[in-house]
Structures are given as structure tokens and as C-alpha cells.
Design a protein around this motif. Structure first.
Motif, PDB file in Angstrom:
ATOM      1  N   ASP A   1     -37.297 -55.060   2.005  1.00 59.13           N
ATOM      2  CA  ASP A   1     -38.407 -56.011   1.901  1.00 59.13           C
ATOM      3  C   ASP A   1     -39.668 -55.358   1.335  1.00 59.13           C
ATOM      4  OD1 ASP A   1     -40.785 -57.679   2.941  1.00 59.13           O
ATOM      5  OD2 ASP A   1     -39.093 -58.959   3.473  1.00 59.13           O
ATOM      6  N   LYS A   2     -40.076 -54.230   1.910  1.00 55.83           N
ATOM      7  CA  LYS A   2     -41.299 -53.558   1.452  1.00 55.83           C
ATOM      8  C   LYS A   2     -41.154 -53.054   0.021  1.00 55.83           C
ATOM      9  CE  LYS A   2     -44.711 -50.035   2.709  1.00 55.83           C
ATOM     10  NZ  LYS A   2     -44.793 -49.462   1.349  1.00 55.83           N
ATOM     11  N   PHE A   3     -39.967 -52.587  -0.330  1.00 54.55           N
ATOM     12  CA  PHE A   3     -39.717 -52.113  -1.695  1.00 54.55           C
ATOM     13  C   PHE A   3     -39.966 -53.238  -2.705  1.00 54.55           C
ATOM     14  CE2 PHE A   3     -36.870 -51.684  -5.339  1.00 54.55           C
ATOM     15  CZ  PHE A   3     -37.132 -50.395  -5.763  1.00 54.55           C
ATOM     16  N   ILE A   4     -39.497 -54.438  -2.391  1.00 49.40           N
ATOM     17  CA  ILE A   4     -39.705 -55.573  -3.288  1.00 49.40           C
ATOM     18  C   ILE A   4     -41.185 -55.944  -3.337  1.00 49.40           C
ATOM     19  CG2 ILE A   4     -39.158 -57.993  -3.726  1.00 49.40           C
ATOM     20  CD1 ILE A   4     -36.851 -56.063  -4.276  1.00 49.40           C
ATOM     21  N   ARG A   5     -41.833 -55.934  -2.191  1.00 54.03           N
ATOM     22  CA  ARG A   5     -43.266 -56.250  -2.154  1.00 54.03           C
ATOM     23  C   ARG A   5     -44.063 -55.254  -2.994  1.00 54.03           C
ATOM     24  NH1 ARG A   5     -44.822 -59.883   1.777  1.00 54.03           N
ATOM     25  NH2 ARG A   5     -43.113 -60.559   3.138  1.00 54.03           N
ATOM     26  N   ASP A   6     -43.768 -53.992  -2.816  1.00 54.77           N
ATOM     27  CA  ASP A   6     -44.484 -52.963  -3.574  1.00 54.77           C
ATOM     28  C   ASP A   6     -44.210 -53.092  -5.067  1.00 54.77           C
ATOM     29  OD1 ASP A   6     -45.485 -51.999  -1.205  1.00 54.77           O
ATOM     30  OD2 ASP A   6     -44.124 -50.284  -1.084  1.00 54.77           O
ATOM     31  N   SER A   7     -42.978 -53.393  -5.411  1.00 49.02           N
ATOM     32  CA  SER A   7     -42.596 -53.490  -6.820  1.00 49.02           C
ATOM     33  C   SER A   7     -43.299 -54.647  -7.524  1.00 49.02           C
ATOM     34  CB  SER A   7     -41.081 -53.666  -6.946  1.00 49.02           C
ATOM     35  OG  SER A   7     -40.392 -52.544  -6.438  1.00 49.02           O
ATOM     36  N   PHE A   8     -43.521 -55.741  -6.790  1.00 49.29           N
ATOM     37  CA  PHE A   8     -44.149 -56.921  -7.376  1.00 49.29           C
ATOM     38  C   PHE A   8     -45.639 -57.026  -7.036  1.00 49.29           C
ATOM     39  CE2 PHE A   8     -39.765 -58.714  -7.651  1.00 49.29           C
ATOM     40  CZ  PHE A   8     -39.801 -59.091  -8.997  1.00 49.29           C
ATOM     41  N   ASP A   9     -46.213 -55.959  -6.514  1.00 50.48           N
ATOM     42  CA  ASP A   9     -47.621 -55.991  -6.124  1.00 50.48           C
ATOM     43  C   ASP A   9     -48.500 -56.408  -7.301  1.00 50.48           C
ATOM     44  OD1 ASP A   9     -49.911 -55.608  -4.544  1.00 50.48           O
ATOM     45  OD2 ASP A   9     -50.153 -53.559  -5.258  1.00 50.48           O
ATOM     46  N   GLY A  10     -49.279 -57.464  -7.097  1.00 48.67           N
ATOM     47  CA  GLY A  10     -50.154 -57.961  -8.138  1.00 48.67           C
ATOM     48  C   GLY A  10     -49.473 -58.835  -9.175  1.00 48.67           C
ATOM     49  N   ILE A  11     -48.152 -58.951  -9.074  1.00 48.56           N
ATOM     50  CA  ILE A  11     -47.380 -59.705 -10.064  1.00 48.56           C
ATOM     51  C   ILE A  11     -46.768 -60.954  -9.444  1.00 48.56           C
ATOM     52  CG2 ILE A  11     -45.395 -59.586 -11.641  1.00 48.56           C
ATOM     53  CD1 ILE A  11     -45.936 -56.514 -11.685  1.00 48.56           C
ATOM     54  N   ALA A  12     -46.336 -60.849  -8.188  1.00 49.24           N
ATOM     55  CA  ALA A  12     -45.728 -61.985  -7.496  1.00 49.24           C
ATOM     56  C   ALA A  12     -46.126 -61.963  -6.030  1.00 49.24           C
ATOM     57  CB  ALA A  12     -44.203 -61.938  -7.623  1.00 49.24           C
ATOM     58  N   GLU A  13     -46.186 -63.146  -5.441  1.00 48.41           N
ATOM     59  CA  GLU A  13     -46.406 -63.275  -4.009  1.00 48.41           C
ATOM     60  C   GLU A  13     -45.041 -63.315  -3.328  1.00 48.41           C
ATOM     61  OE1 GLU A  13     -48.635 -66.872  -3.802  1.00 48.41           O
ATOM     62  OE2 GLU A  13     -50.530 -65.915  -4.317  1.00 48.41           O
ATOM     63  N   ILE A  14     -44.880 -62.495  -2.294  1.00 49.13           N
ATOM     64  CA  ILE A  14     -43.606 -62.405  -1.583  1.00 49.13           C
ATOM     65  C   ILE A  14     -43.755 -63.016  -0.199  1.00 49.13           C
ATOM     66  CG2 ILE A  14     -41.733 -60.897  -0.831  1.00 49.13           C
ATOM     67  CD1 ILE A  14     -42.240 -60.784  -3.840  1.00 49.13           C
ATOM     68  N   TYR A  15     -42.828 -63.891   0.155  1.00 52.44           N
ATOM     69  CA  TYR A  15     -42.819 -64.529   1.472  1.00 52.44           C
ATOM     70  C   TYR A  15     -41.491 -64.215   2.154  1.00 52.44           C
ATOM     71  CZ  TYR A  15     -46.468 -67.232  -0.861  1.00 52.44           C
ATOM     72  OH  TYR A  15     -47.583 -67.601  -1.567  1.00 52.44           O
ATOM     73  N   SER A  16     -41.541 -63.839   3.434  1.00 45.90           N
ATOM     74  CA  SER A  16     -40.311 -63.568   4.176  1.00 45.90           C
ATOM     75  C   SER A  16     -40.599 -63.647   5.668  1.00 45.90           C
ATOM     76  CB  SER A  16     -39.738 -62.189   3.819  1.00 45.90           C
ATOM     77  OG  SER A  16     -40.671 -61.162   4.108  1.00 45.90           O
TER      78      SER A  16
ATOM     79  N   GLU B   1     -38.492 -73.741   9.530  1.00 46.72           N
ATOM     80  CA  GLU B   1     -39.529 -73.311  10.473  1.00 46.72           C
ATOM     81  C   GLU B   1     -40.214 -72.029   9.994  1.00 46.72           C
ATOM     82  OE1 GLU B   1     -38.894 -73.350  14.613  1.00 46.72           O
ATOM     83  OE2 GLU B   1     -37.804 -75.262  14.611  1.00 46.72           O
ATOM     84  N   TRP B   2     -39.452 -71.123   9.384  1.00 50.49           N
ATOM     85  CA  TRP B   2     -40.081 -69.935   8.802  1.00 50.49           C
ATOM     86  C   TRP B   2     -41.060 -70.352   7.724  1.00 50.49           C
ATOM     87  CZ3 TRP B   2     -34.482 -67.886   8.255  1.00 50.49           C
ATOM     88  CH2 TRP B   2     -34.066 -67.325   9.473  1.00 50.49           C
ATOM     89  N   LYS B   3     -40.666 -71.323   6.915  1.00 52.51           N
ATOM     90  CA  LYS B   3     -41.554 -71.824   5.865  1.00 52.51           C
ATOM     91  C   LYS B   3     -42.832 -72.398   6.469  1.00 52.51           C
ATOM     92  CE  LYS B   3     -41.689 -75.268   2.106  1.00 52.51           C
ATOM     93  NZ  LYS B   3     -42.748 -76.147   2.661  1.00 52.51           N
ATOM     94  N   GLY B   4     -42.689 -73.242   7.479  1.00 51.90           N
ATOM     95  CA  GLY B   4     -43.851 -73.867   8.092  1.00 51.90           C
ATOM     96  C   GLY B   4     -44.744 -72.890   8.815  1.00 51.90           C
ATOM     97  N   ALA B   5     -44.151 -72.010   9.618  1.00 55.43           N
ATOM     98  CA  ALA B   5     -44.931 -71.060  10.402  1.00 55.43           C
ATOM     99  C   ALA B   5     -45.646 -70.051   9.515  1.00 55.43           C
ATOM    100  CB  ALA B   5     -44.022 -70.331  11.390  1.00 55.43           C
TER     101      ALA B   5
END
Length: 214
Positions: A16-31, A48-52
Motif C-alpha cells: 500500500d505505502k509503495f503505491i502511495r509513494d510511487s503516485f505521490d503528487g500524481i494520484a490520490e490513493i484510497y484504501s 462502508e469503507w467508501k463511506g467511512a
């Protein structure tokens, strides 16, 4: 900016963090913050994950996995989820994700290989069964446009340095191998040149520094 949702078990938590770091400033990551566990759990809680989490509905890509828990054998019993039920659940998850993320391209990641000889006691997983669960999942999605990310093929022959235990790939080498494949498939799906990610992040940093007066 692109919007990406990652859903999955502890394998997903590992990259998860690897993907977040890779897309930093390029994409918003939700999980989800939690381990998404088995297929029925994903089906029950995806909305519920989406809503919360306040995730938007107009995400571009959803990348998900579920199955290692489903194929788990406890106390010599049958796998947690019968394989015929598993296939139906994957089909329902796919339909549910399309409902709550109507604009998203969907990517299903096959379940990763394990070092089955290192399992002991009442907790067992077998690669032969994982392969069968993967086949059933892929078959369940064959009439959709869901993209298959074959993480089993990536992990079945990884060297020992990639393994953090008999199930996970949380070493630096393992995260780069598994996370790297996830990154490549997401980039391909979004039409992003993976080789341009570092260059794009560098350009974004220059803009930010100029804006902030650094």
C-alpha cells in the motif's frame, strides 16, 4: 489528478505505502486501514469503507484482491470458503464495485503463492488450492472487462530475500517485486508511462517549491 482505490488483504497492506509513494503528487490513493480479509468480508464492507473514508464515486481505478483467507484451512477442516461459493462471491464483488464506483476500471489481482512447507500446526495453505481458487476467480470474471493482475505468477518463484514469512512479501525486495507489478498494471490501465513517474514527481516538487518560496 487520478483517483485509485486499493482493496485487499495483508498482501495489499504490504504494498500500500509503495503505491502511495510511487503516485505521490500524481494520484490520490484510497484504501481501508484494515485488512480486508476474505471475499465475503469485501462484499459486505466495500461500500462502508467508501463511506467511512469519504472516498469519491468517480475514481479511475479499483485494484482488489481476496482469496488467501478463503483458501485457508484451519484445524484440518475444509477451506474457509467453499471454492464454488468463492467464485460466486468474486462475481458479486465485481458487480458491487461497479455499482459504487461506476466510472472505474476494475483490476482483480490473483492470490499470491505461499511457502507452504513453512506452515505448521493447525494453519495451512496449499499452492495447489490457491491456483484452483485463482482459476475460479478468473473464470467468474471472464465475461467482464475486469483486468487480471496475475500476482501468483509474479510470486511463485521469488527468491528467499523477497519473503518476510511463509505468506508475505514485506521485505524491501518483496515489496518492490509485488508492489512493482501492481504499479505497472495500474499505470498501464491509466495510460501512464511508468518510467515517467519519477520525472513527473520531480516536476511537481519544483512547482511546489517555487510556489512555497523554498
Amino acid at each position: 489528478m487520478k483517483k485509485i482505490v486499493l482493496i485487499g488483504d495483508s498482501i495489499r497492506l504490504g504494498y500500500d505505502k509503495f503505491i502511495r509513494d510511487s503516485f505521490d503528487g500524481i494520484a490520490e490513493i484510497y484504501s481501508p486501514d484494515e485488512n480486508c480479509r476474505f471475499a465475503e468480508y469485501v462484499l459486505r464492507y466495500a461500500h462502508e469503507w467508501k463511506g467511512a473514508g469519504g472516498w469519491p464515486s468517480d475514481v479511475d481505478v479499483v485494484h482488489y484482491n481476496a482469496g488467501l483467507w478463503d483458501a485457508l484451512r484451519l484445524f484440518g477442516d475444509e477451506p474457509l470458503t467453499p471454492i464454488e461459493t468463492y467464485g460466486k462471491l468474486i462475481a458479486r464483488i465485481d458487480k458491487r464495485l461497479r455499482l459504487i464506483f461506476p466510472k472505474a476500471k476494475i483490476i482483480f489481482a490473483t492470490n499470491t503463492a505461499v511457502q507452504e512447507e513453512k506452515y505448521s500446526g493447525d494453519f495451512k495453505r496449499y499452492n495447489s488450492e490457491i491456483r484452483e481458487y485463482n482459476k475460479v476467480a478468473v473464470d467468474a470474471l471472464k465475461d467482464t472487462d475486469t483486468i487480471i493482475n496475475d500476482l501468483y505468477a509474479v510470486t511463485e518463484n521469488l527468491p528467499e530475500e523477497c519473503h518476510s514469512d511463509m505468506t508475505h512479501f514485506n521485505t524491501e525486495a518483496g515489496v518492490r517485486a509485488v508492489g512493482g507489478k501492481v504499479l505497472s498494471v495500474i499505470c498501464s490501465t491509466l495510460g501512464i508511462n511508468e518510467n515517467d513517474l519519477d520525472k513527473t514527481r520531480a516536476e511537481i516538487k519544483k512547482i511546489d517549491e517555487k510556489t512555497l518560496g523554498f
